[in-house]
Design a protein around this motif. Structure first.
Motif, PDB file in Angstrom:
ATOM      1  N   GLU A  90     -34.225 -32.591 -31.512  1.00  0.00           N
ATOM      2  CA  GLU A  90     -33.792 -33.245 -32.468  1.00  0.00           C
ATOM      3  C   GLU A  90     -32.609 -33.239 -32.224  1.00  0.00           C
ATOM      4  O   GLU A  90     -31.349 -33.231 -32.121  1.00  0.00           O
ATOM      5  CB  GLU A  90     -34.686 -32.712 -33.528  1.00  0.00           C
ATOM      6  CG  GLU A  90     -34.506 -33.494 -34.790  1.00  0.00           C
ATOM      7  CD  GLU A  90     -35.808 -34.350 -34.911  1.00  0.00           C
ATOM      8  OE1 GLU A  90     -35.881 -35.360 -35.167  1.00  0.00           O
ATOM      9  OE2 GLU A  90     -37.261 -33.532 -34.534  1.00  0.00           O
ATOM     10  N   ASN A  91     -32.577 -35.588 -32.178  1.00  0.00           N
ATOM     11  CA  ASN A  91     -31.099 -35.892 -31.583  1.00  0.00           C
ATOM     12  C   ASN A  91     -31.505 -37.075 -32.803  1.00  0.00           C
ATOM     13  O   ASN A  91     -31.695 -37.675 -32.270  1.00  0.00           O
ATOM     14  CB  ASN A  91     -30.564 -36.434 -30.630  1.00  0.00           C
ATOM     15  CG  ASN A  91     -29.420 -36.181 -30.464  1.00  0.00           C
ATOM     16  OD1 ASN A  91     -28.176 -35.486 -30.037  1.00  0.00           O
ATOM     17  ND2 ASN A  91     -28.706 -37.140 -30.368  1.00  0.00           N
ATOM     18  N   ILE A  92     -30.829 -36.940 -34.140  1.00  0.00           N
ATOM     19  CA  ILE A  92     -30.744 -38.037 -34.925  1.00  0.00           C
ATOM     20  C   ILE A  92     -29.410 -38.292 -35.235  1.00  0.00           C
ATOM     21  O   ILE A  92     -28.438 -37.958 -35.952  1.00  0.00           O
ATOM     22  CB  ILE A  92     -31.561 -37.414 -35.761  1.00  0.00           C
ATOM     23  CG1 ILE A  92     -32.871 -37.336 -35.759  1.00  0.00           C
ATOM     24  CG2 ILE A  92     -31.377 -39.503 -37.475  1.00  0.00           C
ATOM     25  CD1 ILE A  92     -33.662 -37.196 -36.390  1.00  0.00           C
ATOM     26  N   ASP A 136     -28.527 -39.176 -39.148  1.00  0.00           N
ATOM     27  CA  ASP A 136     -28.790 -38.158 -39.740  1.00  0.00           C
ATOM     28  C   ASP A 136     -27.353 -36.583 -40.243  1.00  0.00           C
ATOM     29  O   ASP A 136     -26.148 -36.245 -39.621  1.00  0.00           O
ATOM     30  CB  ASP A 136     -29.788 -37.229 -39.395  1.00  0.00           C
ATOM     31  CG  ASP A 136     -30.241 -36.651 -40.743  1.00  0.00           C
ATOM     32  OD1 ASP A 136     -29.888 -35.986 -41.836  1.00  0.00           O
ATOM     33  OD2 ASP A 136     -31.842 -36.173 -40.355  1.00  0.00           O
ATOM     34  N   ASN A 144     -29.630 -31.707 -36.460  1.00  0.00           N
ATOM     35  CA  ASN A 144     -30.195 -32.602 -35.767  1.00  0.00           C
ATOM     36  C   ASN A 144     -30.164 -33.376 -34.713  1.00  0.00           C
ATOM     37  O   ASN A 144     -29.251 -35.175 -35.112  1.00  0.00           O
ATOM     38  CB  ASN A 144     -30.505 -33.975 -37.035  1.00  0.00           C
ATOM     39  CG  ASN A 144     -31.920 -33.300 -37.914  1.00  0.00           C
ATOM     40  OD1 ASN A 144     -32.487 -32.790 -36.614  1.00  0.00           O
ATOM     41  ND2 ASN A 144     -32.364 -33.684 -38.917  1.00  0.00           N
ATOM     42  N   GLN A 189     -33.370 -42.299 -32.315  1.00  0.00           N
ATOM     43  CA  GLN A 189     -33.543 -40.984 -32.641  1.00  0.00           C
ATOM     44  C   GLN A 189     -33.666 -40.466 -30.927  1.00  0.00           C
ATOM     45  O   GLN A 189     -34.777 -41.177 -30.603  1.00  0.00           O
ATOM     46  CB  GLN A 189     -34.349 -40.374 -33.639  1.00  0.00           C
ATOM     47  CG  GLN A 189     -34.238 -40.820 -35.519  1.00  0.00           C
ATOM     48  CD  GLN A 189     -34.980 -41.436 -35.629  1.00  0.00           C
ATOM     49  OE1 GLN A 189     -36.228 -39.889 -35.535  1.00  0.00           O
ATOM     50  NE2 GLN A 189     -34.812 -41.794 -37.135  1.00  0.00           N
ATOM     51  N   GLY A 195     -36.593 -36.972 -29.805  1.00  0.00           N
ATOM     52  CA  GLY A 195     -36.831 -36.127 -30.692  1.00  0.00           C
ATOM     53  C   GLY A 195     -38.673 -35.498 -30.650  1.00  0.00           C
ATOM     54  O   GLY A 195     -39.130 -36.965 -30.043  1.00  0.00           O
ATOM     55  N   PRO A 196     -39.343 -34.905 -31.314  1.00  0.00           N
ATOM     56  CA  PRO A 196     -40.855 -34.350 -30.808  1.00  0.00           C
ATOM     57  C   PRO A 196     -41.624 -35.766 -31.636  1.00  0.00           C
ATOM     58  O   PRO A 196     -41.053 -36.198 -32.764  1.00  0.00           O
ATOM     59  CB  PRO A 196     -40.551 -32.802 -31.245  1.00  0.00           C
ATOM     60  CG  PRO A 196     -39.758 -32.611 -32.218  1.00  0.00           C
ATOM     61  CD  PRO A 196     -38.276 -33.929 -31.857  1.00  0.00           C
ATOM     62  N   GLY A 250     -43.408 -36.501 -33.835  1.00  0.00           N
ATOM     63  CA  GLY A 250     -44.061 -36.028 -35.098  1.00  0.00           C
ATOM     64  C   GLY A 250     -45.509 -36.136 -35.546  1.00  0.00           C
ATOM     65  O   GLY A 250     -46.102 -36.306 -36.304  1.00  0.00           O
ATOM     66  N   ASN A 285     -46.178 -41.832 -33.099  1.00  0.00           N
ATOM     67  CA  ASN A 285     -45.348 -41.134 -32.057  1.00  0.00           C
ATOM     68  C   ASN A 285     -46.461 -40.973 -30.506  1.00  0.00           C
ATOM     69  O   ASN A 285     -45.410 -40.942 -29.553  1.00  0.00           O
ATOM     70  CB  ASN A 285     -44.234 -40.315 -32.161  1.00  0.00           C
ATOM     71  CG  ASN A 285     -43.376 -40.578 -33.470  1.00  0.00           C
ATOM     72  OD1 ASN A 285     -42.891 -41.787 -33.518  1.00  0.00           O
ATOM     73  ND2 ASN A 285     -43.286 -39.753 -34.508  1.00  0.00           N
ATOM     74  N   CYS A 302     -41.412 -35.399 -26.510  1.00  0.00           N
ATOM     75  CA  CYS A 302     -40.783 -36.196 -26.532  1.00  0.00           C
ATOM     76  C   CYS A 302     -40.711 -37.247 -25.974  1.00  0.00           C
ATOM     77  O   CYS A 302     -40.659 -37.961 -25.381  1.00  0.00           O
ATOM     78  CB  CYS A 302     -38.675 -35.393 -25.876  1.00  0.00           C
ATOM     79  SG  CYS A 302     -37.145 -35.603 -26.629  1.00  0.00           S
TER      80      CYS A 302
END
Length: 188
Positions: free
Chosen positions: A66-68, A71, A76, A110, A112-113, A115, A119, A135
């Motif tokens: 997870e890379n936001i 945030d 994250n 972002q 991330g997975p 969700g 997505n 991802c």
């Protein structure tokens, strides 16, 4: 006897200005196209970098990162630093800097997975979404024509505008229900 002065006449100056204006009018669209093409190529290179980072992260930790960047939660930011709680097996950093929104700088982007249903990806264009640990790279407010060209570069479907195989609803590059660009980075 009359002395002759050197210089350009008004008509000669108007002619030169007209030629410069015509050349500028011809070159400007090519310059803007070159800038757009460079931006799209940079996005494709960033996709490649992120795919490698996600695969390495998953190989090390057994989970999807997870890379936001926007945030404040340190959990994250896992492609750049290990979280405060510590992720077992983390051997990063996996990327040097956060991926930027190529159209609007620091606006939301972002990694991330998957969700939610917005997505998921129809990678083969058969009308059904693939499932499993995956991802994605999510980018707010893309330029639609640039997104179509990127989709054509990655999926080869930029000329398909209708049906379940349309570039914006199938393949690795698509637009979600909010018209944000979502790019598939892989299923580890």
């Amino acid at each position: 006897m009359r002395t002759r002065t050197t210089g350009f006449t008004l008509m000669e100056m108007i002619g030169v200005v007209a030629v410069i204006a015509i050349l500028a009018a011809m070159a400007t669209p090519m310059i803007f196209d070159a800038i757009r093409d460079a931006r799209i190529t940079a996005i494709a290179n960033e996709v490649s970098t992120l795919r490698t980072a996600v695969a390495r992260y998953y190989a090390d930790t057994g989970r999807v990162p997870e890379n936001i960047p926007l945030d404040s939660n340190v959990n994250n930011d896992l492609l750049i630093r290990n979280s405060a709680s510590g992720v077992p097996g983390w051997n990063g950093p996996y990327i040097e800097t956060h991926p930027k929104n190529p159209w609007q700088g620091d606006l939301d982007t972002q990694v991330g997975p998957m969700g939610s249903a917005t997505n998921y990806f129809d990678l083969d264009g058969n009308g059904t979404f693939e499932t499993g640990p995956s991802c994605r790279w999510w980018i707010d407010n893309p330029v639609r024509e640039d997104a179509r060209i990127l989709s054509d570069m990655i999926d080869g479907d930029g000329d398909v505008d209708t049906g379940s195989g349309a570039w914006f609803s199938a393949g690795q590059v698509r637009l979600n229900s909010g018209n944000d660009l979502v790019i598939y980075l892989g299923c580890p």
